[in-house]
Scaffold this motif. Structure first.
Motif, PDB file in Angstrom:
ATOM      1  N   LEU A  45       0.209   6.067  -1.954  1.00 50.53           N
ATOM      2  CA  LEU A  45       1.066   4.882  -1.677  1.00 50.53           C
ATOM      3  C   LEU A  45       0.509   3.822  -0.822  1.00 50.53           C
ATOM      4  O   LEU A  45      -0.374   4.254   0.000  1.00 50.53           O
ATOM      5  CB  LEU A  45       2.320   5.548  -0.513  1.00 50.53           C
ATOM      6  CG  LEU A  45       3.511   4.938  -0.314  1.00 50.53           C
ATOM      7  CD1 LEU A  45       4.184   4.849  -1.653  1.00 50.53           C
ATOM      8  CD2 LEU A  45       4.225   5.473   0.685  1.00 50.53           C
ATOM      9  N   PRO A  46       0.786   2.686  -1.233  1.00 48.56           N
ATOM     10  CA  PRO A  46       0.106   1.575  -0.379  1.00 48.56           C
ATOM     11  C   PRO A  46       0.446   1.591   1.020  1.00 48.56           C
ATOM     12  O   PRO A  46       1.538   1.615   1.318  1.00 48.56           O
ATOM     13  CB  PRO A  46       0.615   0.327  -0.996  1.00 48.56           C
ATOM     14  CG  PRO A  46       1.012   0.580  -2.599  1.00 48.56           C
ATOM     15  CD  PRO A  46       1.489   1.902  -2.370  1.00 48.56           C
ATOM     16  N   ARG A  47      -0.763   1.159   1.867  1.00 47.60           N
ATOM     17  CA  ARG A  47      -0.358   1.188   3.441  1.00 47.60           C
ATOM     18  C   ARG A  47      -0.149  -0.129   4.076  1.00 47.60           C
ATOM     19  O   ARG A  47      -0.989  -0.706   4.877  1.00 47.60           O
ATOM     20  CB  ARG A  47      -1.718   1.706   3.940  1.00 47.60           C
ATOM     21  CG  ARG A  47      -1.576   3.404   4.148  1.00 47.60           C
ATOM     22  CD  ARG A  47      -2.553   3.962   3.069  1.00 47.60           C
ATOM     23  NE  ARG A  47      -2.449   5.516   3.239  1.00 47.60           N
ATOM     24  CZ  ARG A  47      -2.635   6.270   2.209  1.00 47.60           C
ATOM     25  NH1 ARG A  47      -2.680   5.631   1.190  1.00 47.60           N
ATOM     26  NH2 ARG A  47      -3.007   7.529   2.440  1.00 47.60           N
ATOM     27  N   VAL A  48       0.763  -0.741   3.377  1.00 50.11           N
ATOM     28  CA  VAL A  48       1.441  -2.141   3.588  1.00 50.11           C
ATOM     29  C   VAL A  48       2.699  -2.204   4.359  1.00 50.11           C
ATOM     30  O   VAL A  48       3.556  -1.294   3.578  1.00 50.11           O
ATOM     31  CB  VAL A  48       1.056  -3.246   2.578  1.00 50.11           C
ATOM     32  CG1 VAL A  48      -0.367  -3.316   2.113  1.00 50.11           C
ATOM     33  CG2 VAL A  48       1.814  -2.813   1.341  1.00 50.11           C
ATOM     34  N   PRO A  49       3.069  -2.931   5.336  1.00 53.03           N
ATOM     35  CA  PRO A  49       4.259  -2.886   5.705  1.00 53.03           C
ATOM     36  C   PRO A  49       5.191  -3.481   5.236  1.00 53.03           C
ATOM     37  O   PRO A  49       6.457  -3.852   5.461  1.00 53.03           O
ATOM     38  CB  PRO A  49       4.075  -3.493   7.136  1.00 53.03           C
ATOM     39  CG  PRO A  49       2.843  -4.376   6.903  1.00 53.03           C
ATOM     40  CD  PRO A  49       2.043  -3.672   6.195  1.00 53.03           C
ATOM     41  N   ASP A  50       4.975  -4.220   3.714  1.00 51.83           N
ATOM     42  CA  ASP A  50       5.891  -4.998   2.877  1.00 51.83           C
ATOM     43  C   ASP A  50       6.948  -4.106   2.487  1.00 51.83           C
ATOM     44  O   ASP A  50       6.807  -2.984   1.982  1.00 51.83           O
ATOM     45  CB  ASP A  50       5.023  -5.352   1.558  1.00 51.83           C
ATOM     46  CG  ASP A  50       5.705  -6.325   0.524  1.00 51.83           C
ATOM     47  OD1 ASP A  50       6.909  -6.800   1.086  1.00 51.83           O
ATOM     48  OD2 ASP A  50       5.483  -6.500  -0.408  1.00 51.83           O
ATOM     49  N   GLY A 108       6.368   0.307   9.726  1.00 57.86           N
ATOM     50  CA  GLY A 108       6.551  -0.304   8.021  1.00 57.86           C
ATOM     51  C   GLY A 108       6.054   0.776   7.229  1.00 57.86           C
ATOM     52  O   GLY A 108       6.794   1.033   6.133  1.00 57.86           O
ATOM     53  N   VAL A 109       5.076   1.373   7.384  1.00 60.06           N
ATOM     54  CA  VAL A 109       4.527   2.358   6.405  1.00 60.06           C
ATOM     55  C   VAL A 109       5.365   3.837   6.677  1.00 60.06           C
ATOM     56  O   VAL A 109       5.413   4.437   5.785  1.00 60.06           O
ATOM     57  CB  VAL A 109       2.700   2.925   6.793  1.00 60.06           C
ATOM     58  CG1 VAL A 109       2.364   3.821   5.867  1.00 60.06           C
ATOM     59  CG2 VAL A 109       2.120   1.399   6.291  1.00 60.06           C
ATOM     60  N   LYS A 149      -0.155  12.202   4.885  1.00 57.86           N
ATOM     61  CA  LYS A 149      -1.068  11.480   3.989  1.00 57.86           C
ATOM     62  C   LYS A 149      -1.111  10.024   4.109  1.00 57.86           C
ATOM     63  O   LYS A 149      -2.271   9.365   4.227  1.00 57.86           O
ATOM     64  CB  LYS A 149      -0.569  11.834   2.466  1.00 57.86           C
ATOM     65  CG  LYS A 149      -0.674  12.991   1.914  1.00 57.86           C
ATOM     66  CD  LYS A 149      -2.024  13.262   1.722  1.00 57.86           C
ATOM     67  CE  LYS A 149      -2.472  14.567   0.988  1.00 57.86           C
ATOM     68  NZ  LYS A 149      -3.751  14.615   0.840  1.00 57.86           N
ATOM     69  N   ALA A 150      -0.041   9.447   4.466  1.00 55.88           N
ATOM     70  CA  ALA A 150      -0.123   8.202   4.688  1.00 55.88           C
ATOM     71  C   ALA A 150      -0.472   7.437   5.638  1.00 55.88           C
ATOM     72  O   ALA A 150      -1.265   6.541   6.190  1.00 55.88           O
ATOM     73  CB  ALA A 150       1.507   7.173   4.238  1.00 55.88           C
ATOM     74  N   GLN A 151      -0.049   7.994   7.011  1.00 59.38           N
ATOM     75  CA  GLN A 151      -0.507   7.729   8.456  1.00 59.38           C
ATOM     76  C   GLN A 151      -1.726   8.298   8.797  1.00 59.38           C
ATOM     77  O   GLN A 151      -2.153   7.871   9.992  1.00 59.38           O
ATOM     78  CB  GLN A 151       0.640   8.227   9.485  1.00 59.38           C
ATOM     79  CG  GLN A 151       1.922   7.173   9.145  1.00 59.38           C
ATOM     80  CD  GLN A 151       1.780   5.626   9.849  1.00 59.38           C
ATOM     81  OE1 GLN A 151       0.983   5.498   9.944  1.00 59.38           O
ATOM     82  NE2 GLN A 151       2.898   5.361   9.853  1.00 59.38           N
ATOM     83  N   GLU A 152      -2.198   9.225   7.988  1.00 58.63           N
ATOM     84  CA  GLU A 152      -3.479  10.007   8.343  1.00 58.63           C
ATOM     85  C   GLU A 152      -3.407  10.498   9.746  1.00 58.63           C
ATOM     86  O   GLU A 152      -4.386  10.406  10.512  1.00 58.63           O
ATOM     87  CB  GLU A 152      -4.645   8.870   8.054  1.00 58.63           C
ATOM     88  CG  GLU A 152      -4.717   8.535   6.852  1.00 58.63           C
ATOM     89  CD  GLU A 152      -5.930   7.307   6.509  1.00 58.63           C
ATOM     90  OE1 GLU A 152      -6.545   7.117   7.658  1.00 58.63           O
ATOM     91  OE2 GLU A 152      -5.661   6.752   5.657  1.00 58.63           O
ATOM     92  N   VAL A 153      -2.432  11.203  10.107  1.00 63.33           N
ATOM     93  CA  VAL A 153      -2.189  12.050  11.152  1.00 63.33           C
ATOM     94  C   VAL A 153      -2.680  13.599  10.888  1.00 63.33           C
ATOM     95  O   VAL A 153      -2.743  13.937   9.668  1.00 63.33           O
ATOM     96  CB  VAL A 153      -1.059  11.918  11.830  1.00 63.33           C
ATOM     97  CG1 VAL A 153      -0.561  10.563  12.224  1.00 63.33           C
ATOM     98  CG2 VAL A 153       0.028  12.335  10.703  1.00 63.33           C
ATOM     99  N   PRO A 154      -2.887  14.326  11.963  1.00 61.43           N
ATOM    100  CA  PRO A 154      -3.300  15.627  11.537  1.00 61.43           C
ATOM    101  C   PRO A 154      -2.075  16.506  11.166  1.00 61.43           C
ATOM    102  O   PRO A 154      -1.050  16.445  11.030  1.00 61.43           O
ATOM    103  CB  PRO A 154      -3.640  16.198  12.944  1.00 61.43           C
ATOM    104  CG  PRO A 154      -3.887  14.946  14.083  1.00 61.43           C
ATOM    105  CD  PRO A 154      -2.953  13.775  13.476  1.00 61.43           C
ATOM    106  N   ALA A 155      -2.610  17.580  10.283  1.00 60.00           N
ATOM    107  CA  ALA A 155      -1.376  18.330   9.641  1.00 60.00           C
ATOM    108  C   ALA A 155      -0.628  18.834  10.481  1.00 60.00           C
ATOM    109  O   ALA A 155       0.490  19.312  10.156  1.00 60.00           O
ATOM    110  CB  ALA A 155      -2.356  19.228   8.688  1.00 60.00           C
TER     111      ALA A 155
END
Length: 180
Positions: A45-50, A108-109, A149-155
């Motif tokens: 998933l694109p990590r842009v706030p569009d 946005g993400v 996955k998208a925000q890359e935070v811990p599981a």
């Protein structure tokens, strides 16, 4: 996909984003990927706030959902499902975003992550047999997995978000169907 000024992250659709130039095939591909391999979907998933592609996806997915709701529940629920997804997605993203704080990307993400599962759940929520299973799949698994996955935070944050989402869903079921 770099032809005609498009990049991987434009409205035309990234690797796992909804492609507005091919709405029907892209809709089917996106929902099947969410169902079969959600980790891959959120990893690409694109990590842009569009907000254009996810917002148009919610509007587009509201159409089949409204048809299903019309035949199973009537005109008023169908109109609600047609209008409600966009404001509801912003509200739900606001509730999920604290779990993504400290992640690499902003609100946005988080909203983008939530928009696609919501579009997946809308038509299935009209079916009494699948309603709670679809909501549980979206609330307790898809959105927390997408945030991880998208925000890359811990599981562990994703697991916590899933547990909180499941608890809220159980509370909603108890309120909706008391005494069962």
């Amino acid at each position: 996909m770099a032809k005609r000024g498009y990049t991987r992250d434009t409205i035309r659709g990234g690797a796992s984003d909804w492609d507005v130039s091919r709405p029907f095939s892209s809709y089917g591909r996106l929902l099947s990927t969410l169902l079969v391999h959600p980790a891959r979907f959120f990893g690409l998933l694109p990590r842009v706030p569009d907000v254009r592609a996810p917002a148009l996806f919610l509007a587009f997915s509201g159409l089949p959902a409204a048809v299903v709701w019309f035949f199973l529940a009537g005109l008023l629920p169908a109109l609600v499902v047609l209008v409600l997804p966009l404001p509801l997605s912003v509200l739900l993203a606001g509730l999920y975003h604290p779990g993504a704080l400290g992640g690499r990307y902003g609100f946005g993400v988080t909203w983008r992550v939530l928009a696609y599962p919501l579009g997946f759940v809308l038509p299935l929520a009209a079916l009494p047999v699948l309603r709670w299973a679809a909501l549980a799949w979206g609330v307790a698994l898809l959105v927390p997995l997408g945030i991880v996955k998208a925000q890359e935070v811990p599981a562990w944050r994703g697991i916590l978000l899933g547990l909180v989402g499941a608890a809220v869903l159980v509370a909603a079921a108890i309120v909706a169907y008391p005494g069962r």
